[in-house]
Scaffold this motif. Sequence first.
Motif, PDB file in Angstrom:
ATOM      1  N   ALA A 158      -0.039  12.074   0.652  1.00  0.00           N
ATOM      2  CA  ALA A 158      -1.443  11.639   0.606  1.00  0.00           C
ATOM      3  C   ALA A 158      -1.981  11.576   2.028  1.00  0.00           C
ATOM      4  O   ALA A 158      -1.492  10.809   2.848  1.00  0.00           O
ATOM      5  CB  ALA A 158      -1.543  10.275  -0.063  1.00  0.00           C
ATOM      6  N   ARG A 181      -6.828   9.046  -0.731  1.00  0.00           N
ATOM      7  CA  ARG A 181      -6.358   8.108   0.296  1.00  0.00           C
ATOM      8  C   ARG A 181      -7.545   7.817   1.216  1.00  0.00           C
ATOM      9  O   ARG A 181      -7.689   8.428   2.270  1.00  0.00           O
ATOM     10  CB  ARG A 181      -5.185   8.659   1.089  1.00  0.00           C
ATOM     11  CG  ARG A 181      -4.583   7.565   1.966  1.00  0.00           C
ATOM     12  CD  ARG A 181      -3.405   7.997   2.757  1.00  0.00           C
ATOM     13  NE  ARG A 181      -3.037   6.916   3.684  1.00  0.00           N
ATOM     14  CZ  ARG A 181      -2.246   7.071   4.711  1.00  0.00           C
ATOM     15  NH1 ARG A 181      -1.729   8.257   4.978  1.00  0.00           N
ATOM     16  NH2 ARG A 181      -1.954   6.055   5.482  1.00  0.00           N
ATOM     17  N   SER A 237      -3.873   4.139  -1.580  1.00  0.00           N
ATOM     18  CA  SER A 237      -3.885   5.482  -2.148  1.00  0.00           C
ATOM     19  C   SER A 237      -3.845   5.365  -3.666  1.00  0.00           C
ATOM     20  O   SER A 237      -3.364   4.361  -4.220  1.00  0.00           O
ATOM     21  CB  SER A 237      -2.683   6.286  -1.653  1.00  0.00           C
ATOM     22  OG  SER A 237      -2.647   7.584  -2.239  1.00  0.00           O
TER      23      SER A 237
END
Lengths: 117, 112
Positions: A49, A70, A76
């Motif tokens: 992410a 994110r 996230s």
Amino acid sequence: SAVISQKPSRDICQRGTSLTIQCQVDSQVTMMFWYRQQPGQSLTLIATANQGSEATYESGFVIDKFPISRPNLTFSTLTVSNMSPEDSSIYLCSVLEGTGGINQPQHFGDGTRLSIL
Amino acid sequence: DQQVKQNSPSLSVQEGRISILNCDYTNSMFDYFLWYKKYPAEGPTFLISISSIKDKNEDGRFTVFLNKSAKHLSLHIVPSQPGDSAVYFCAASGGGYSTLTFGKGTMLLVSP
């Protein structure tokens, strides 16, 4: 090390629906990752992410099926889209602290246990 | 194609004895190796690691040995305790990437 919280901890979903899993860290971290552990299998990396940009997906995983966000250095989300029974797994968030460089251990949340009916 | 292999799905040891968990890898780019312990309903917990410039790393009761020529590493737990009963995962990274490749895990049972 950082405290990592995942929500939900478990869920049972109907096929064809989507579920978003959240990962919250109590401090800013350099890198965040999403893994999947299918029954009886090892942990497999889904994607990295990236803060403020599109996630980097591993072979076999695509953004349409596993969209990831994110928005900042502590949070996230992973969405499992259009779920089928094959998506029944444990989904885990992990983080790299400090400089986030190589040769640093990742730390994991407790995972989300997902069952698809 | 499994790049990290843990060939023993389970291991049973008596309390106080040594537990030896093994791991083999095939990717010569791997240069950092880790062991994680996982209890049911919890995420993996980092235990110990070793980089390829070393052949041994020790932390209390836990020691990891690396044999690069054999592409083999092992985790020794001495003495084993019932609280060590868990699934142990071997993981590796390398080639300048921080992403991890995991083995399937070995379930360790330490009996009193």
